[in-house]
Design a protein around this motif. Structure first.
Motif, PDB file in Angstrom:
ATOM      1  N   THR A  21      -2.095  38.219  33.389  1.00  0.00           N
ATOM      2  CA  THR A  21      -2.669  37.111  32.392  1.00  0.00           C
ATOM      3  C   THR A  21      -2.466  37.786  30.996  1.00  0.00           C
ATOM      4  OG1 THR A  21      -4.955  38.386  32.687  1.00  0.00           O
ATOM      5  CG2 THR A  21      -4.454  36.172  33.904  1.00  0.00           C
ATOM      6  N   ASN A  22      -2.304  37.025  30.338  1.00  0.00           N
ATOM      7  CA  ASN A  22      -2.153  37.372  28.877  1.00  0.00           C
ATOM      8  C   ASN A  22      -3.515  37.440  28.184  1.00  0.00           C
ATOM      9  OD1 ASN A  22      -1.461  37.887  26.114  1.00  0.00           O
ATOM     10  ND2 ASN A  22      -0.119  35.897  26.065  1.00  0.00           N
ATOM     11  N   LEU A  23      -4.011  38.523  27.713  1.00  0.00           N
ATOM     12  CA  LEU A  23      -5.102  38.665  27.110  1.00  0.00           C
ATOM     13  C   LEU A  23      -5.119  38.375  25.467  1.00  0.00           C
ATOM     14  CD1 LEU A  23      -6.348  42.141  28.737  1.00  0.00           C
ATOM     15  CD2 LEU A  23      -7.048  39.831  29.505  1.00  0.00           C
ATOM     16  N   ASN A  24      -4.234  38.186  24.998  1.00  0.00           N
ATOM     17  CA  ASN A  24      -4.001  37.660  23.758  1.00  0.00           C
ATOM     18  C   ASN A  24      -4.493  36.130  23.495  1.00  0.00           C
ATOM     19  OD1 ASN A  24      -3.244  40.139  22.669  1.00  0.00           O
ATOM     20  ND2 ASN A  24      -1.222  39.859  22.864  1.00  0.00           N
ATOM     21  N   GLN A  25      -4.575  35.279  24.763  1.00  0.00           N
ATOM     22  CA  GLN A  25      -4.859  34.027  24.738  1.00  0.00           C
ATOM     23  C   GLN A  25      -6.436  33.909  24.425  1.00  0.00           C
ATOM     24  OE1 GLN A  25      -3.345  31.256  24.720  1.00  0.00           O
ATOM     25  NE2 GLN A  25      -1.359  31.355  25.330  1.00  0.00           N
ATOM     26  N   LEU A  26      -6.823  32.606  24.111  1.00  0.00           N
ATOM     27  CA  LEU A  26      -8.282  32.373  23.963  1.00  0.00           C
ATOM     28  C   LEU A  26      -8.854  32.465  25.215  1.00  0.00           C
ATOM     29  CD1 LEU A  26      -7.878  29.381  21.650  1.00  0.00           C
ATOM     30  CD2 LEU A  26      -8.719  31.612  20.901  1.00  0.00           C
ATOM     31  N   SER A  28     -10.763  30.691  26.592  1.00  0.00           N
ATOM     32  CA  SER A  28     -10.932  29.389  27.226  1.00  0.00           C
ATOM     33  C   SER A  28      -9.575  29.021  28.008  1.00  0.00           C
ATOM     34  CB  SER A  28     -11.476  28.322  26.293  1.00  0.00           C
ATOM     35  OG  SER A  28     -10.569  28.221  25.282  1.00  0.00           O
ATOM     36  N   LEU A  29      -8.544  29.580  27.439  1.00  0.00           N
ATOM     37  CA  LEU A  29      -7.344  28.978  28.009  1.00  0.00           C
ATOM     38  C   LEU A  29      -6.725  30.119  29.103  1.00  0.00           C
ATOM     39  CD1 LEU A  29      -5.580  27.943  24.751  1.00  0.00           C
ATOM     40  CD2 LEU A  29      -6.561  26.639  26.819  1.00  0.00           C
ATOM     41  N   ARG A  30      -7.123  31.537  28.797  1.00  0.00           N
ATOM     42  CA  ARG A  30      -6.485  32.770  29.435  1.00  0.00           C
ATOM     43  C   ARG A  30      -6.269  32.349  30.984  1.00  0.00           C
ATOM     44  NH1 ARG A  30      -9.917  37.781  28.035  1.00  0.00           N
ATOM     45  NH2 ARG A  30      -9.103  37.101  26.046  1.00  0.00           N
ATOM     46  N   TYR A  31      -7.107  31.836  31.580  1.00  0.00           N
ATOM     47  CA  TYR A  31      -7.060  31.952  33.087  1.00  0.00           C
ATOM     48  C   TYR A  31      -6.822  30.549  33.580  1.00  0.00           C
ATOM     49  CZ  TYR A  31      -9.215  36.428  32.990  1.00  0.00           C
ATOM     50  OH  TYR A  31      -9.207  37.739  32.782  1.00  0.00           O
ATOM     51  N   LYS A  32      -6.201  29.597  32.721  1.00  0.00           N
ATOM     52  CA  LYS A  32      -5.881  28.034  33.164  1.00  0.00           C
ATOM     53  C   LYS A  32      -4.511  28.304  33.928  1.00  0.00           C
ATOM     54  CE  LYS A  32      -8.570  25.464  30.549  1.00  0.00           C
ATOM     55  NZ  LYS A  32      -9.477  24.670  31.023  1.00  0.00           N
ATOM     56  N   LYS A  33      -4.173  27.702  34.842  1.00  0.00           N
ATOM     57  CA  LYS A  33      -3.055  27.674  35.741  1.00  0.00           C
ATOM     58  C   LYS A  33      -1.659  27.806  35.088  1.00  0.00           C
ATOM     59  CE  LYS A  33      -0.789  25.233  39.503  1.00  0.00           C
ATOM     60  NZ  LYS A  33      -0.998  24.007  40.446  1.00  0.00           N
ATOM     61  N   LYS A  34      -1.576  27.215  33.844  1.00  0.00           N
ATOM     62  CA  LYS A  34      -0.431  27.113  32.739  1.00  0.00           C
ATOM     63  C   LYS A  34      -0.307  28.344  32.236  1.00  0.00           C
ATOM     64  CE  LYS A  34       1.308  24.763  28.625  1.00  0.00           C
ATOM     65  NZ  LYS A  34       1.023  23.932  27.809  1.00  0.00           N
ATOM     66  N   TYR A  35      -1.280  29.365  32.161  1.00  0.00           N
ATOM     67  CA  TYR A  35      -1.109  30.789  31.364  1.00  0.00           C
ATOM     68  C   TYR A  35      -1.064  31.995  32.382  1.00  0.00           C
ATOM     69  CZ  TYR A  35      -1.667  27.662  27.404  1.00  0.00           C
ATOM     70  OH  TYR A  35      -1.579  26.750  26.440  1.00  0.00           O
ATOM     71  N   VAL A  36      -1.320  31.647  33.671  1.00  0.00           N
ATOM     72  CA  VAL A  36      -1.482  32.649  34.559  1.00  0.00           C
ATOM     73  C   VAL A  36      -0.033  32.733  35.258  1.00  0.00           C
ATOM     74  CG1 VAL A  36      -2.362  33.426  36.702  1.00  0.00           C
ATOM     75  CG2 VAL A  36      -3.849  32.655  34.916  1.00  0.00           C
ATOM     76  N   LEU A  37       0.674  34.009  35.286  1.00  0.00           N
ATOM     77  CA  LEU A  37       1.791  34.317  35.964  1.00  0.00           C
ATOM     78  C   LEU A  37       1.594  35.100  37.087  1.00  0.00           C
ATOM     79  CD1 LEU A  37       3.543  35.746  32.754  1.00  0.00           C
ATOM     80  CD2 LEU A  37       3.674  33.260  33.569  1.00  0.00           C
ATOM     81  N   LEU A  38       2.447  34.764  38.203  1.00  0.00           N
ATOM     82  CA  LEU A  38       2.404  35.585  39.299  1.00  0.00           C
ATOM     83  C   LEU A  38       3.456  36.685  39.277  1.00  0.00           C
ATOM     84  CD1 LEU A  38       2.011  35.854  42.299  1.00  0.00           C
ATOM     85  CD2 LEU A  38       3.675  34.300  43.045  1.00  0.00           C
ATOM     86  N   GLY A  39       3.012  38.002  39.196  1.00  0.00           N
ATOM     87  CA  GLY A  39       3.913  38.991  38.958  1.00  0.00           C
ATOM     88  C   GLY A  39       4.547  39.682  39.976  1.00  0.00           C
ATOM     89  N   VAL A  40       3.892  39.706  41.217  1.00  0.00           N
ATOM     90  CA  VAL A  40       4.508  40.385  42.320  1.00  0.00           C
ATOM     91  C   VAL A  40       4.067  39.683  43.655  1.00  0.00           C
ATOM     92  CG1 VAL A  40       5.017  42.641  43.629  1.00  0.00           C
ATOM     93  CG2 VAL A  40       4.985  42.639  41.267  1.00  0.00           C
ATOM     94  N   ILE A  41       4.678  39.775  44.718  1.00  0.00           N
ATOM     95  CA  ILE A  41       4.295  39.191  45.997  1.00  0.00           C
ATOM     96  C   ILE A  41       4.804  40.493  46.809  1.00  0.00           C
ATOM     97  CG2 ILE A  41       4.620  37.601  47.791  1.00  0.00           C
ATOM     98  CD1 ILE A  41       5.489  35.417  45.975  1.00  0.00           C
TER      99      ILE A  41
END
Length: 79
Positions: A21-26, A28-41
């Motif tokens: 997750t990008n901690l520079n986001q607000l 309220s937006l930080r944990y929305k599906k659009k801004y969460v990245l799957l790093g490793v499986i």
């Protein structure tokens, strides 16, 4: 970047996910599906012994992008 590590168990097997997750986001937006990245499986039925083995390549690529930047073609200079 924050890494969250979770185990997902299914009836057929198991795997581990590393979510970025990008901690520079607000907040309220930080944990929305659009801004969460799957790093490793991480595959496998057991918990990994050394998670750094799986995370290092991802962090290496992120660091290279931050340092060098992505390659960009400039149409005006034809480079």
């Amino acid at each position: 970047m924050l890494q969250q590590y979770l185990n997902v168990h299914l009836s057929h097997g198991a795997f581990c996910l590393c979510i970025l997750t990008n901690l520079n986001q607000l907040y309220s937006l930080r944990y929305k599906k659009k801004y969460v990245l799957l790093g490793v499986i991480i595959p496998g039925p057991n918990k990994p012994k050394n998670i750094d083995f799986f995370l290092f390549p991802s962090f290496h690529h992120i660091a290279a992008l931050q340092h060098e930047g992505p390659p960009v073609w400039d149409v005006f200079q034809d480079t």
